[in-house]
Design a protein around this motif. Structure first.
Motif, PDB file in Angstrom:
ATOM      1  N   LYS A   8       0.709  -1.292   0.201  1.00 45.63           N
ATOM      2  CA  LYS A   8       0.019  -0.028  -0.019  1.00 45.63           C
ATOM      3  C   LYS A   8       0.745   1.334  -0.046  1.00 45.63           C
ATOM      4  CE  LYS A   8      -3.444  -2.540   2.665  1.00 45.63           C
ATOM      5  NZ  LYS A   8      -4.159  -2.626   4.165  1.00 45.63           N
ATOM      6  N   LEU A   9       1.955   1.328   0.922  1.00 46.84           N
ATOM      7  CA  LEU A   9       2.863   2.488   1.046  1.00 46.84           C
ATOM      8  C   LEU A   9       3.430   2.711  -0.466  1.00 46.84           C
ATOM      9  CD1 LEU A   9       3.857   4.822   2.740  1.00 46.84           C
ATOM     10  CD2 LEU A   9       5.690   3.207   3.607  1.00 46.84           C
ATOM     11  N   ASP A  10       3.998   1.541  -0.873  1.00 44.86           N
ATOM     12  CA  ASP A  10       4.624   1.493  -2.234  1.00 44.86           C
ATOM     13  C   ASP A  10       3.754   2.037  -3.300  1.00 44.86           C
ATOM     14  OD1 ASP A  10       7.048   0.544  -1.010  1.00 44.86           O
ATOM     15  OD2 ASP A  10       6.708  -1.643  -1.741  1.00 44.86           O
ATOM     16  N   ALA A  11       2.709   1.578  -3.511  1.00 48.38           N
ATOM     17  CA  ALA A  11       1.737   1.895  -4.307  1.00 48.38           C
ATOM     18  C   ALA A  11       1.513   3.637  -4.271  1.00 48.38           C
ATOM     19  CB  ALA A  11       0.341   1.263  -4.115  1.00 48.38           C
ATOM     20  N   ALA A  12       1.306   4.108  -3.128  1.00 45.35           N
ATOM     21  CA  ALA A  12       1.226   5.566  -3.023  1.00 45.35           C
ATOM     22  C   ALA A  12       2.406   6.341  -3.296  1.00 45.35           C
ATOM     23  CB  ALA A  12       0.901   5.960  -1.605  1.00 45.35           C
ATOM     24  N   ILE A  13       3.654   5.842  -3.099  1.00 46.26           N
ATOM     25  CA  ILE A  13       4.918   6.437  -3.298  1.00 46.26           C
ATOM     26  C   ILE A  13       5.225   6.408  -4.856  1.00 46.26           C
ATOM     27  CG2 ILE A  13       7.485   6.659  -2.938  1.00 46.26           C
ATOM     28  CD1 ILE A  13       6.804   5.762  -0.005  1.00 46.26           C
ATOM     29  N   LEU A  14       4.825   5.285  -5.464  1.00 48.68           N
ATOM     30  CA  LEU A  14       5.170   5.090  -6.914  1.00 48.68           C
ATOM     31  C   LEU A  14       4.206   6.114  -7.547  1.00 48.68           C
ATOM     32  CD1 LEU A  14       5.954   3.562  -9.459  1.00 48.68           C
ATOM     33  CD2 LEU A  14       4.183   1.887  -8.896  1.00 48.68           C
ATOM     34  N   ALA A  15       2.852   6.278  -7.025  1.00 56.71           N
ATOM     35  CA  ALA A  15       1.884   7.177  -7.530  1.00 56.71           C
ATOM     36  C   ALA A  15       2.595   8.315  -7.702  1.00 56.71           C
ATOM     37  CB  ALA A  15       0.674   7.110  -7.111  1.00 56.71           C
ATOM     38  N   ASN A  16       3.343   8.915  -6.851  1.00 55.34           N
ATOM     39  CA  ASN A  16       3.805  10.358  -6.871  1.00 55.34           C
ATOM     40  C   ASN A  16       4.772  10.602  -7.753  1.00 55.34           C
ATOM     41  OD1 ASN A  16       6.192  12.290  -5.878  1.00 55.34           O
ATOM     42  ND2 ASN A  16       4.417  12.902  -4.739  1.00 55.34           N
TER      43      ASN A  16
END
Length: 284
Positions: A145-153
């Motif tokens: 979940k955290l990786d998905a958010a950071i990747l989105a940025n």
């Protein structure tokens, strides 16, 4: 722990790149603002197929909260800035073929110091695409979940035209603050009117190469945005309501398209990571 001589050598190696980063970015300057990142994440969820949409839908609030984590990291660590840009105009002329797209080849050709100074954005997208894939593959869902958010940025950053030029904040053209006016203020003022229509998420064959292509596409919008800013300022002594109304009317089509493309790509990178992970059953 490194010997003192090694630490000094390492410091001398990285100092030029860090100094260049600090000179390039004025204090507090950033690309897409926080509301832009949250808008992109929320629209990206809508691009996903049913197989994975519920997972991201149930974590919408968490993704919106953490998509701006890299922006917080910039405040704490100046060197983080180089992960958010790729100054294409430092590598010759369009389509900037002088810059290899594999990191190893680029380092061999230009050296780490120059790459750091001119930005690592597409490779950072590749790194986090792989991190998300691995987290999904082994079932580390909190990490995913955290990786998905950071990747989105980072993916959204590839769609900000001002992340692709050494004229990041209008210093060269005498239009100081243009990136903030385009990527933050217009969105904060007018996003409720945005008819964003991202496309359905699709599989990406090469995440790093796709990020390069996104940067190239974004770079092509620079001149029209700069012209819209100049024309909107004509006859104005400040960046007042009339200026922003003019700027929005002139640049809205470009702004909405870049944000829509960003949302499409964020969804596509999430989908790609899931497919590359073997299509695991996603935990809530």
């Amino acid at each position: 722990m490194l010997p003192e001589r090694s630490r000094q050598a390492n410091y001398r190696t990285w100092l030029p790149a860090i100094t260049a980063i600090l000179l390039i970015f004025p204090h507090g300057a950033q690309a897409w603002g926080r509301n832009a990142n949250k808008l992109v994440v929320n629209k990206a969820i809508d691009t996903l197929p049913a197989d994975i949409r519920d997972f991201f839908e149930s974590n919408r609030a968490l993704l919106s909260q953490h998509v701006t984590d890299p922006l917080d990291s910039i405040v704490k660590t100046a060197a983080e800035r180089h992960n958010h840009v790729l100054f294409l105009d430092k590598y010759g002329k369009f389509p900037y073929d002088a810059l290899p797209r594999t990191y190893k080849a680029a380092v061999t050709k230009f050296g780490k110091t120059k790459l750091q100074a001119n930005g690592l954005l597409p490779w950072q997208v590749g790194v986090y695409s792989e991190k998300l894939t691995e987290a999904m593959k082994v079932g580390h869902w909190d990490e995913a979940k955290l990786d998905a958010a950071i990747l989105a940025n980072y993916v959204a950053e590839t769609h900000d035209p001002f992340n692709t030029t050494e004229d990041f904040d209008g210093r060269v053209t005498g239009q100081l603050g243009i990136s903030d006016r385009f990527g933050t203020t217009l969105i904060d003022r007018y996003s409720s009117f945005f008819p964003m229509r991202p496309n359905d998420a699709r599989f990406i064959d090469d995440p790093t190469d796709h990020a390069f292509e996104a940067c190239l596409s974004s770079h092509s919008w620079l001149e029209s945005i700069l012209l819209a800013d100049r024309n909107s300022r004509h006859g104005q002594n400040s960046y007042n309501d009339e200026y922003f109304d003019r700027f929005y009317n002139a640049a809205a089509e470009t702004l909405i398209r870049t944000l829509s493309d960003a949302a499409t790509d964020v969804g596509s990178y999430w989908l790609t990571a899931w497919i590359n992970a073997g299509r695991p059953q996603l935990a809530p």
